[in-house]
Design an enzyme around this catalytic site. Structure first.
Site, PDB file in Angstrom:
ATOM      1  N   TYR A 288       0.782  -1.231   0.000  1.00 24.82           N
ATOM      2  CA  TYR A 288       0.000   0.000   0.000  1.00 24.82           C
ATOM      3  C   TYR A 288       0.814   1.282   0.000  1.00 24.82           C
ATOM      4  O   TYR A 288       0.304   2.339  -0.378  1.00 24.82           O
ATOM      5  CB  TYR A 288      -1.003  -0.048   1.164  1.00 24.82           C
ATOM      6  CG  TYR A 288      -2.023  -1.131   0.913  1.00 24.82           C
ATOM      7  CD1 TYR A 288      -3.058  -0.935   0.016  1.00 24.82           C
ATOM      8  CD2 TYR A 288      -1.891  -2.381   1.503  1.00 24.82           C
ATOM      9  CE1 TYR A 288      -3.972  -1.935  -0.257  1.00 24.82           C
ATOM     10  CE2 TYR A 288      -2.797  -3.397   1.238  1.00 24.82           C
ATOM     11  CZ  TYR A 288      -3.831  -3.167   0.354  1.00 24.82           C
ATOM     12  OH  TYR A 288      -4.716  -4.175   0.065  1.00 24.82           O
TER      13      TYR A 288
ATOM     14  N   PHE B 186     -11.789  -3.983   9.534  1.00 22.50           N
ATOM     15  CA  PHE B 186     -13.030  -3.871   8.757  1.00 22.50           C
ATOM     16  C   PHE B 186     -12.827  -4.413   7.348  1.00 22.50           C
ATOM     17  O   PHE B 186     -11.730  -4.658   6.919  1.00 22.50           O
ATOM     18  CB  PHE B 186     -13.510  -2.411   8.707  1.00 22.50           C
ATOM     19  CG  PHE B 186     -12.451  -1.405   8.382  1.00 22.50           C
ATOM     20  CD1 PHE B 186     -12.081  -1.160   7.061  1.00 22.50           C
ATOM     21  CD2 PHE B 186     -11.785  -0.724   9.390  1.00 22.50           C
ATOM     22  CE1 PHE B 186     -11.083  -0.231   6.759  1.00 22.50           C
ATOM     23  CE2 PHE B 186     -10.801   0.209   9.104  1.00 22.50           C
ATOM     24  CZ  PHE B 186     -10.453   0.457   7.789  1.00 22.50           C
TER      25      PHE B 186
END
Length: 405
Positions: free
Chosen positions: A119, A405
């Site tokens: 990322y 999440f």
């Protein structure tokens, strides 16, 4: 890059296909149909890569709010990122992530990274450290201060749905990095299917009540029966503890650290400056493992910098570099006082040059801006600007993310 696949938004009827791609990419088996997950599906915020009619990659952006220093703001909660193993090294992930980050309406995006090395390439920075505890309850020693069990109670999941959202909202005022939950997402969070318990008990929801009888803190935990040759050595697994008020925090931890017949306690969502370390007489019994938790990507520099507050007044010109989002590249003057924050483009000379990844890493106040100077991700052009900006971007408490999440 020349591609031979299509990247588009998902359609309402493609929930199962999206789940199948992600589960294949992450190498886990699909669970039976999940009605709550289906209701939470946001097709218009889900991107899919399609090759010859076959789904080969996905990424989702959930609609949720996040606490940042001094405020609670919309943040694209990115999840469900995956590419089929048969279609790697074809630019699928780059196309998905690039389109997503350029199109999300929020000024920041956040995610938990299953593979952190990925990322940083897309401008994300590790903005919060997660701390996992494995506590030896036989060594940790008696908690400091009195234990007052009369202030504790237990809730059913239905009762918790009415009480806990308010406490989580109060926690967002205390710590950055905390995500909100809609009513439907709370139902999903408290869902307690026997197949998902991992051999542990059903959820236990214990709450602390203040002098008026109002709930001001809670802990969600499970137990596991373990017998050693010398006797019981039960395990306490804390799934979430939210207690903005110091008394509630202390009493809940005292309760959990003194469970009868128990030998070990695990908790995976602590802050790096978790006060738990101060509540025990033997801190070395709190075996800690620190890793990156929340990664943050600034998608709109001036709007993002205006959405948070700053620890001290600051007036600084930032020259931001962003290889993915052209509108983020350029010079921006950030001026902040106790009563106002403004960030706008400027032609004035830069005080600091900063990469968008470093800006994301410091955004929640958990990492000092000066940390990135020795590696060249921040360059100081005006003497003293780095020290002043570092003080401004800092925050008294470290950020924490309470869930994957």
């Amino acid at each position: 890059m020349v591609t031979d696949f299509e990247v588009r938004a998902a359609e309402a009827g493609e929930f199962d296909a999206v789940r199948a791609v992600f589960s294949a990419a992450m190498m886990f088996e699909l669970t039976p149909d999940d009605d709550l997950a289906r209701q939470l599906f946001e097709p218009e915020r889900t991107l899919v890569a399609v090759d010859g009619g076959e789904f080969i990659g996905t990424t989702l952006a959930l609609t949720r709010n996040l606490s940042v220093p001094g405020s609670v703001v919309p943040a694209a909660h990115v999840t469900g990122v995956g590419v089929r193993a048969t279609h790697r090294r074809r630019g699928v992930l780059s196309q998905l992530m690039g389109k997503q980050l350029r199109e999300v309406p929020e000024a920041i995006a956040v995610l938990w990274a299953s593979e952190p090395a990925i990322y940083g390439r897309f401008g994300y920075g590790a903005a919060a450290w997660g701390t996992a505890y494995e506590v030896d309850l036989h060594r940790v020693g008696p908690p400091t201060g009195p234990i007052r069990p009369g202030e504790l109670g237990q809730l059913t999941p239905d009762e918790a749905l009415k009480e806990l959202p308010r406490i989580l909202g109060l926690m967002q005022q205390v710590r950055a990095g905390v995500s909100d939950r809609s009513e439907l997402r709370w139902q999903k969070h408290l869902e307690d299917k026997p197949d998902d318990r991992g051999g542990r008990t059903a959820l236990r929801i214990v709450v602390h009540r203040d002098e008026t009888g109002s709930v001001d803190g809670y802990a969600i935990w499970r137990g596991k029966m373990v017998w050693n040759p010398t006797g019981p050595a039960y395990e306490v697994h804390v799934e979430e503890l939210v207690a903005p008020e110091p008394t509630a925090y202390r009493v809940l931890w005292q309760h959990l650290l003194t469970m009868d017949l128990s030998a070990k306690l695990g908790y995976g969502y602590a802050a790096i400056d978790e006060p738990l370390q101060q509540l025990v007489s033997t801190p070395t019994a709190l075996d800690r493992r620190v890793t990156e938790s929340l990664w943050l990507r600034v998608t709109d520099v001036p709007r993002a910098l205006q959405q948070r507050q700053y620890a001290v007044p600051v007036d600084v010109v930032l020259d931001v570099t962003d290889d993915l989002i052209e509108a983020n590249t350029g010079r921006f003057r950030l001026t902040a006082s106790e009563s106002s924050v403004k960030c706008e483009r400027t032609d004035d000379p830069a005080d600091l040059t900063v990469s968008v990844g470093a800006l994301g890493a410091v955004y929640l106040g958990g990492r000092p801006l000066a940390e990135f100077a020795p590696t060249g991700r921040i360059t100081e052009h005006t003497a003293g600007a780095l020290a002043r900006a570092t003080a401004a971007f800092g925050w008294p408490t470290a950020p924490v993310s309470l869930e994957v999440f």
